[in-house]
Design a protein around this motif. Structure first.
Motif, PDB file in Angstrom:
ATOM      1  N   ASP A  64       5.479   6.439  -0.731  1.00 38.90           N
ATOM      2  CA  ASP A  64       5.254   6.567   0.703  1.00 38.90           C
ATOM      3  C   ASP A  64       4.398   7.792   1.006  1.00 38.90           C
ATOM      4  N   PRO A  65       3.767   7.832   2.170  1.00 36.65           N
ATOM      5  CA  PRO A  65       2.958   9.000   2.543  1.00 36.65           C
ATOM      6  C   PRO A  65       3.784  10.278   2.535  1.00 36.65           C
TER       7      PRO A  65
ATOM      8  N   ASP B  87      -1.157  13.417   1.833  1.00 32.34           N
ATOM      9  CA  ASP B  87      -1.642  12.196   1.186  1.00 32.34           C
ATOM     10  C   ASP B  87      -1.176  10.970   1.964  1.00 32.34           C
ATOM     11  N   VAL B  88      -1.748   9.833   1.622  1.00 32.31           N
ATOM     12  CA  VAL B  88      -1.494   8.612   2.395  1.00 32.31           C
ATOM     13  C   VAL B  88      -0.565   7.640   1.679  1.00 32.31           C
TER      14      VAL B  88
ATOM     15  N   ARG C 115       0.824  -1.210   0.000  1.00 39.34           N
ATOM     16  CA  ARG C 115       0.000   0.000   0.000  1.00 39.34           C
ATOM     17  C   ARG C 115       0.856   1.257   0.000  1.00 39.34           C
ATOM     18  N   THR C 116       2.135   1.088   0.345  1.00 38.14           N
ATOM     19  CA  THR C 116       3.120   2.162   0.288  1.00 38.14           C
ATOM     20  C   THR C 116       4.424   1.590  -0.255  1.00 38.14           C
TER      21      THR C 116
END
Length: 211
Positions: free
Chosen positions: A138-139, A143-144, A103-104
């Motif tokens: 990465d965040p 933003d996430v 997710r990252t």
């Protein structure tokens, strides 16, 4: 790549191959597809033909005896980041070990561990093809982060002739090494099937790694 069920196949030679996969200490595969689920929509930045199947086909990989799933490939975002996240969730729902996506960016680059009866395997996956279009992030401020793959950036010089081929290979290794240093990415070579026999052979030749 699986697009349909293969477990009903009665062929004796095929079943012998499946039995070999199941008997290994650790079996690793490069999945080369995603599992976006219902309502999937192909991305405009897909790499060639969009490769996606229903998450239910993961049961076929389990039937084969696959232990670790390499997901850092050029089709990771064929159905956008939502399709990739759906694939990650499908793998996690079954408790399957995967690497190369997240997710990252930090998640995508992280090693994943699999505990076998006689060993523990750490696996890192990365992709060089289509890396720019499916790169995780990465965040940051506001933003996430962005789901995607762990990238492996390399430059491949093109030369001709026998001596040129040798120089090309040497140049490629230098460029890959420089790229890895810039990106702080580990370079990992793996056997995709680790068997007790191969471990014994390594020990016999005195090549077994010492902790």
């Amino acid at each position: 790549m699986l697009t349909q069920r293969i477990s009903p196949n009665p062929d004796a030679d095929f079943l012998a191959l499946v039995e070999m996969l199941r008997k290994t200490d650790v079996t690793i595969t490069n999945v080369e597809m995603v599992f976006p689920g219902r309502g999937r929509m192909a991305s405009t930045t897909m790499h060639g033909i969009p490769c996606g199947v229903e998450p239910g086909l993961l049961s076929e990989f389990e039937w084969l005896g696959i232990d670790i799933y390499g997901m850092g490939h050029n089709h990771a975002t064929d159905y956008g980041v939502s399709g990739l996240v759906a694939s990650i969730e499908a793998l996690e729902a079954r408790g399957l070990t995967y690497a190369g996506v997240g997710r990252t960016l930090q998640e995508a680059r992280a090693p994943r561990y699999f505990d076998a009866p006689d060993c523990r395997v750490a696996y890192i996956a990365a992709g060089s093809s289509n890396a720019r279009l499916c790169l995780a992030a990465d965040p940051s401020v506001g933003d996430v982060g962005r789901p995607g793959t762990a990238p492996l950036r390399v430059q491949k010089p093109i030369t001709s002739g026998r001596s040129g081929s040798t120089n090309c290979a040497r140049s490629w290794r230098r460029q890959a090494s420089m790229s890895l240093r810039r990106e702080r990415l580990p370079l990992v070579f793996t056997f995709h099937i680790l068997t007790r026999t191969s471990t014994m052979d390594l020990r016999r030749e005195g090549l077994r790694s010492r902790a």
